[in-house]
Enzyme design. Structure first.
Site, PDB file in Angstrom:
ATOM      1  N   HIS A  46       6.631   5.957   2.444  1.00  0.00           N
ATOM      2  CA  HIS A  46       6.018   4.953   3.309  1.00  0.00           C
ATOM      3  C   HIS A  46       6.175   3.589   2.637  1.00  0.00           C
ATOM      4  CE1 HIS A  46       3.049   7.773   5.615  1.00  0.00           C
ATOM      5  NE2 HIS A  46       4.264   8.291   5.529  1.00  0.00           N
ATOM      6  N   GLU A  48       4.126   1.202   2.001  1.00  0.00           N
ATOM      7  CA  GLU A  48       3.103   0.876   1.008  1.00  0.00           C
ATOM      8  C   GLU A  48       3.350   1.599  -0.304  1.00  0.00           C
ATOM      9  OE1 GLU A  48       2.784   2.115   4.151  1.00  0.00           O
ATOM     10  OE2 GLU A  48       0.666   2.072   4.687  1.00  0.00           O
ATOM     11  N   CYS A  76      -2.249   5.093   6.083  1.00  0.00           N
ATOM     12  CA  CYS A  76      -2.679   6.471   6.325  1.00  0.00           C
ATOM     13  C   CYS A  76      -3.514   6.941   5.128  1.00  0.00           C
ATOM     14  CB  CYS A  76      -1.452   7.351   6.519  1.00  0.00           C
ATOM     15  SG  CYS A  76      -0.477   7.587   5.008  1.00  0.00           S
ATOM     16  N   CYS A  79      -1.520   6.759   1.741  1.00  0.00           N
ATOM     17  CA  CYS A  79      -1.308   5.403   1.239  1.00  0.00           C
ATOM     18  C   CYS A  79      -2.619   4.751   0.812  1.00  0.00           C
ATOM     19  CB  CYS A  79      -0.594   4.564   2.299  1.00  0.00           C
ATOM     20  SG  CYS A  79       1.089   5.146   2.627  1.00  0.00           S
TER      21      CYS A  79
END
Length: 158
Positions: A46, A48, A76, A79
């Site tokens: 992801h 992040e 999410c 993260c």
């Protein structure tokens, strides 16, 4: 947020879910990344996660208390947990994620006093623009350029 949006657009061009993240220390950009799950076949890739990994490497420290993470979509649980584990000082995000948001929408991992760290969260920055990018991406995936799926569908494939 403009830089994070540029990263999100780059992700879309690569067929990745358009989420971008930027890390900032003292007004200077340290890292700028976008989702890379499809390209890398890595479920943790992801925006992040990649940005905080790059930032820790650049700073030579896993404790990122002076770092601000700017991301186009609410993180999410994975993260958000990484932000807490890295001791990030501040999070700024654009669109809320009613399906998987863990920074105030479904969960509030970043401000849970039971955890060992809490961080400042600013939400809704250019939310309309961030959400529209995701909506457009998924409408294109569905083959309906006129459709406007709700932002809650933005975690598909993320």
């Amino acid at each position: 947020m403009a830089l994070a949006l540029a990263e999100a657009r780059a992700a879309a061009l690569e067929g990745e879910v358009p989420v971008g993240a930027v890390t900032i220390v003292g007004g200077e950009v340290v890292a700028s990344r976008h989702n890379e799950r499809e390209r890398s076949a890595d479920p943790t890739a992801h925006a992040e996660m990649l940005a905080i990994r790059d930032t820790a490497a650049a700073l030579g420290n896993w404790r990122l208390s002076d770092v601000t993470v700017v991301v186009t979509l609410e993180p999410c649980p994975m993260c958000a947990g990484a932000l807490v584990a890295a001791r990030v000082g501040r999070l700024v995000f654009g669109a809320a994620d009613p399906r998987a948001g863990a920074c105030g929408t479904l969960y509030n991992v970043c401000a849970d006093p039971r955890l060992n760290h809490e961080l400042e969260v600013t939400h809704g920055v250019r939310a309309g623009e961030c959400g529209a990018l995701l909506t457009s991406f998924f409408a294109g995936k569905r083959g309906d350029a006129t459709a406007t799926p709700p932002v809650s569908e933005t975690r598909e494939g993320r």
